[in-house]
Design a protein around this motif. Sequence first.
Motif: not given
Length: 385
Positions: A138, A140, A161-162, A164-166, A168-169, A210, A212
Amino acid sequence: MKRGRLIRNIAVGLLAVGLLVVFVYLFVSSPSRRNADGRCGGVVVRINAHQGGEPLFLSPDGVVDELTRHGIVLKGRPLDSIDLRGIEKTLSSLSVYEQVEAFIAPSSATLQIRLKEKHPLFIVQDRTGKSHYVTEGRGTISVRQGFATYLPVVSGDLDLQYATSDVYDLMAVLRRDSDLVDYFGQIYVDASDGIVLIPRIGSTRVIIGKTTDWEEKLRKWRIFASSVLPRRGMNAFAYVNLDYAGQVVARDRYGVQGFGRDEEGELVRLDAVAVSTEPAAPAPAPVVAAPAPKAESRPTSDQLRQDKPKQDKPKQDKPKQDKPKQDKPTGSKPSPAKAPPSKPTPTKQPASKPAAAKPATTKSTASPKPNGNPKKPPTNQSKKK
């Protein structure tokens, strides 16, 4: 005894000379002697890329050029003047290397640089227009000119932020699936639909929304792609929405107008007459059949040409009916006097002419004498007087 000592002394002398020659050779050919001035003979760069492949960002020559661009010239420089810590700091500022190590090999008087690259996963273009690499863990990296790599692109209404979270998953789930790891080439984040995947082949938008639960949505896509797309085609649908629980919603790219489904449920194009619903639609049908009368007009003209000689034939037959008049030479002379009125009568009255000839013959047969006919004209003149 003297001879044995002589031989021993000769052998010891030869051995001493050989050792001296070897010592001199090693002394002369040592690196310290080759670089008696203590200057850098070259730079060796070793890059440890992910999974042992080719470097993703900079090649070994590109690393040397990057140091030169920062004013660090190494080859031919005195070894004691090279700032190894400065080299490591300069290369670490690029943010593409996880480990940087620089040292001098005394055996060859060269500068050794060992680098370990970070593993980038995808490129993010945020809503402000800036681009970043998202790396494993995660992290950059800012994208800059001079080096780039081929990775999936994520763009649209998102920030780091988005990403590296959703996002990224989601990319982690795609990497674990051998069938989908290289299936999608672009990911777009829409403000209303959420995450939209664009395949590398075709232009069908795959909306996963949207929420997950990425694994369940991708499972539905694999079923849809393996059972429907081979029959319908890769571009048959404008979008496929996977954001509904237990179902897949798809929209035909070309809509309903002009298309229909056959017995197997496949989309087929309909005729223009079947698609139109206006009452004037049947009118074009007779217009298409209009060329048929034209085909009939051509034979009628030929028939007229053939009929003209047929009308002339009876005209030729009529004078043939008048030819039997030549068979009446047996009559008296006044019969040719009555022939002129027959000439101006071309009308269709062939029967009237023989009727006029019959009374002339009756008069001649009524008189028993042949000289009776010339006597009749004077009798008529006497009556007129």
